[in-house]
Design a protein around this motif. Structure first.
Motif, short mmCIF file in Angstrom:
data_model
loop_
_atom_site.label_atom_id
_atom_site.label_comp_id
_atom_site.label_asym_id
_atom_site.label_seq_id
_atom_site.Cartn_x
_atom_site.Cartn_y
_atom_site.Cartn_z
N GLN B 169 -5.01 6.55 -8.30
CA GLN B 169 -6.06 7.54 -8.41
C GLN B 169 -6.56 7.69 -9.86
O GLN B 169 -7.71 8.03 -10.10
N VAL B 172 -9.10 5.02 -10.24
CA VAL B 172 -10.30 5.35 -9.46
C VAL B 172 -11.14 6.38 -10.22
O VAL B 172 -12.36 6.22 -10.38
N SER B 191 -12.39 1.74 -5.28
CA SER B 191 -11.68 2.53 -4.28
C SER B 191 -10.17 2.44 -4.52
O SER B 191 -9.70 1.57 -5.25
N GLU B 193 -8.07 1.44 -2.37
CA GLU B 193 -7.73 0.12 -1.82
C GLU B 193 -7.83 -0.97 -2.88
O GLU B 193 -6.97 -1.83 -2.98
N ASN B 194 -8.94 -0.92 -3.66
CA ASN B 194 -9.17 -1.94 -4.69
C ASN B 194 -7.97 -2.01 -5.64
O ASN B 194 -7.59 -3.09 -6.11
#
Lengths: 139, 388
Positions: B169, B172, B191, B193-194
């Motif tokens: 996070q 992000v 994201s 996910e990335n």
């Protein structure tokens, strides 16, 4: 890793091959690698530092698995590396070997083992030293 | 000691700048800062430059003289000082320049920070980053800088229950901020996910937990505060400066989830400024790895030890959160040209306090803090600035 001439490695053979640390003659604290003087006792410890061979036994404080390695280690990836606290107190950084990556756990008991660490390219000097493996239960 | 203010800032774009050399970059940042301040070259008393490893990246030492020459000051014989403390070199150059003006020896100095990292291959850059560790007792055994931060992350997750998602996070959030920064290396949001699915760098950190390899430079003009209004109507005063050291190898520390160097440098800076962490409006921290930002917000006193991951998850550090951290995009998205970083962080704080940060402007920012770390926490610099 900065590649150097032979003396740089030769003078560290006692520590890297045999885990020789030293002990402050005043407060008895043990250091690895050996120190010129004790950071706690300072001037009182000068001339009173005594070499001591460490047991090589200890436990794992934390670890990582290296995937992007320095040049001399690229052939070894992925490899686990950890901080080990020796039974005598000092902590050091070393590779963890002879066990599955999934079996590595914080707090596991380890012992030192003498291994090849790295080589300066294909024809360069080979450097040896300590790695750590799970402590075998000798019954 | 007298008060000192920042009266000019200059930044190059950060990124893989293949068409620009080390000397192009520092000359560009320096001249932008000088033009921004309104001083003339002959008023400069000294130059201070932070560069971590020009010797390994471009085979060039004697960087002080190179910077004076490439900036066009060689014929004026202005003293030029190169400063090094790994990737805290920029913050340290700033502190040395600050001292020289505060002492009264100099009236106006220019601070620079620069690194040219992409003239070497990736593995060479990894090796050079590891020179900020203990070469003989960490790097020799195969550790890397990412590996060292990864070991802190493993322990932080184990001791405090910090999650892999909370680490991600941080990246992000910083990418979302970086998308608004025209100087940033990466100007696109990512994201969770990335980050989680990126190739592994050093477990538990993926490549997207790590700041990139970057080229770039930054510069600042410092002036005695009593003379600052002569040049600008928005001088930004330095109200606190702290620096501290710790053991060079990570394994030398009793608690590896604390950067004591940050704790001590922050204590020094807060005391000089006469403020508490809650008085700070905007922060730039050293997020060379995502776990680094979590440690930083804990060790700077914004949240309790162990609660950094939760704070990120609860969006306390976002752009419109309680304590906005890294509005520039941080090292992760803005880029991390090592020696330039500490100087660029302060440039961002100055933009925020001047109210010139455009789309990433934090509303009513009055006091800002910059936090710059060398290696895995063996050096830390903390600076606090305030609009005059």
């Amino acid at each position: 890793m900065v590649n150097g001439a032979v003396p740089r490695f030769w003078r560290e053979i006692p520590q890297r091959y045999n885990l020789i640390g030293n002990q402050c003659g005043v407060c008895k604290k043990i250091f690895f690698p050996p120190r010129e003087s004790c950071p706690e006792c300072r001037r009182k410890s000068i001339g009173k530092m005594k070499d001591i061979k460490l047991s090589g036994k200890g436990k794992l404080v934390t670890y990582s698995i290296i995937h992007a390695a320095p040049k001399n280690f690229e052939g070894q990836i992925p490899y686990p590396i950890g901080i080990i606290e020796l039974d005598e107190g000092p902590r050091l950084t070393a590779q963890i070997v002879d066990c599955k990556i999934d079996d590595i756990k914080i707090g596991m008991k380890l012992e030192s083992t003498f291994r090849k660490i790295q080589q300066d390219g294909y024809i360069g000097a080979i450097y040896y030293g300590y790695k750590f493996k799970p402590l075998e239960d000798k019954k | 000691m007298r008060d000192v203010a920042v009266i000019g800032i200059g930044l190059t774009k950060f990124g893989e700048l293949w068409d620009k050399s080390f000397r192009n970059l520092i000359a560009e940042a320096g001249s932008k800062a000088i033009l921004d301040s309104g001083i003339s070259g002959k008023e400069i008393d000294a130059l201070y430059v932070g560069s971590m490893s020009a010797g390994r990246f471009i085979g060039q030492e004697h960087v002080g003289a190179l910077v004076a020459d490439s900036s066009g000051f060689a014929h004026m014989h202005i003293p030029s000082i190169r400063v090094e403390s790994a990737d805290a070199s920029g913050g340290l150059a700033f502190r040395q320049g600050y001292f020289s003006v505060a002492s009264g020896m100099n009236d106006i100095v220019v601070i620079g920070g620069v690194e040219k990292m992409t003239d070497v291959i990736g593995a060479e850059a990894t090796d050079t980053l590891a020179t900020s560790l203990d070469q003989e007792w960490e790097a020799f055994f195969g550790s890397t800088l990412a590996g060292t931060y990864a070991m802190i992350a493993t322990k932080h997750m184990h001791d405090y229950g910090t999650t892999r998602e909370q680490l991600a996070q941080v990246a992000v959030k910083n990418h979302a901020n970086g998308a608004l920064n025209p100087y940033a290396q990466f100007k696109r949001p990512i994201s969770l996910e990335n980050v989680l699915k990126a190739p592994m760098e050093a477990y538990p950190l993926t490549m997207m937990d790590c700041s990139p390899v970057s080229d770039g430079a930054a510069a600042l003009v410092l002036c005695a505060a009593e003379k600052a209004k002569k040049y600008t109507d928005k001088p930004i005063k330095i109200i606190g400066s702290g620096q501290a050291s710790d053991t060079l190898p990570l394994h030398g520390r009793k608690n590896i989830c604390i950067f004591e160097s940050t704790v001590y440098a922050a204590k020094m800076a807060y005391k000089q400024a006469g403020i508490k962490p809650k008085d700070v409006d905007v922060v730039e921290v050293h997020d060379s790895y995502t776990i680094g930002e979590i440690l930083a917000i804990e060790d700077l006193g914004f949240v309790k030890k162990g609660e950094g991951g939760k704070a990120v998850e609860n969006k306390i550090t976002t752009f419109d959160g309680e304590i906005p951290v890294n509005p520039s995009g941080g090292l992760k998205a803005k880029g991390h040209p090592l020696g330039a970083t500490g100087v660029a962080q302060i440039a961002e704080i100055v933009m925020q306090l001047r109210g010139e940060a455009d789309k990433r402007q934090i509303k009513n920012a009055k006091i800002g803090l910059a936090h710059n770390v060398g290696g895995a926490g063996a050096t830390c610099l903390v600076h606090i600035l305030e609009a005059m």
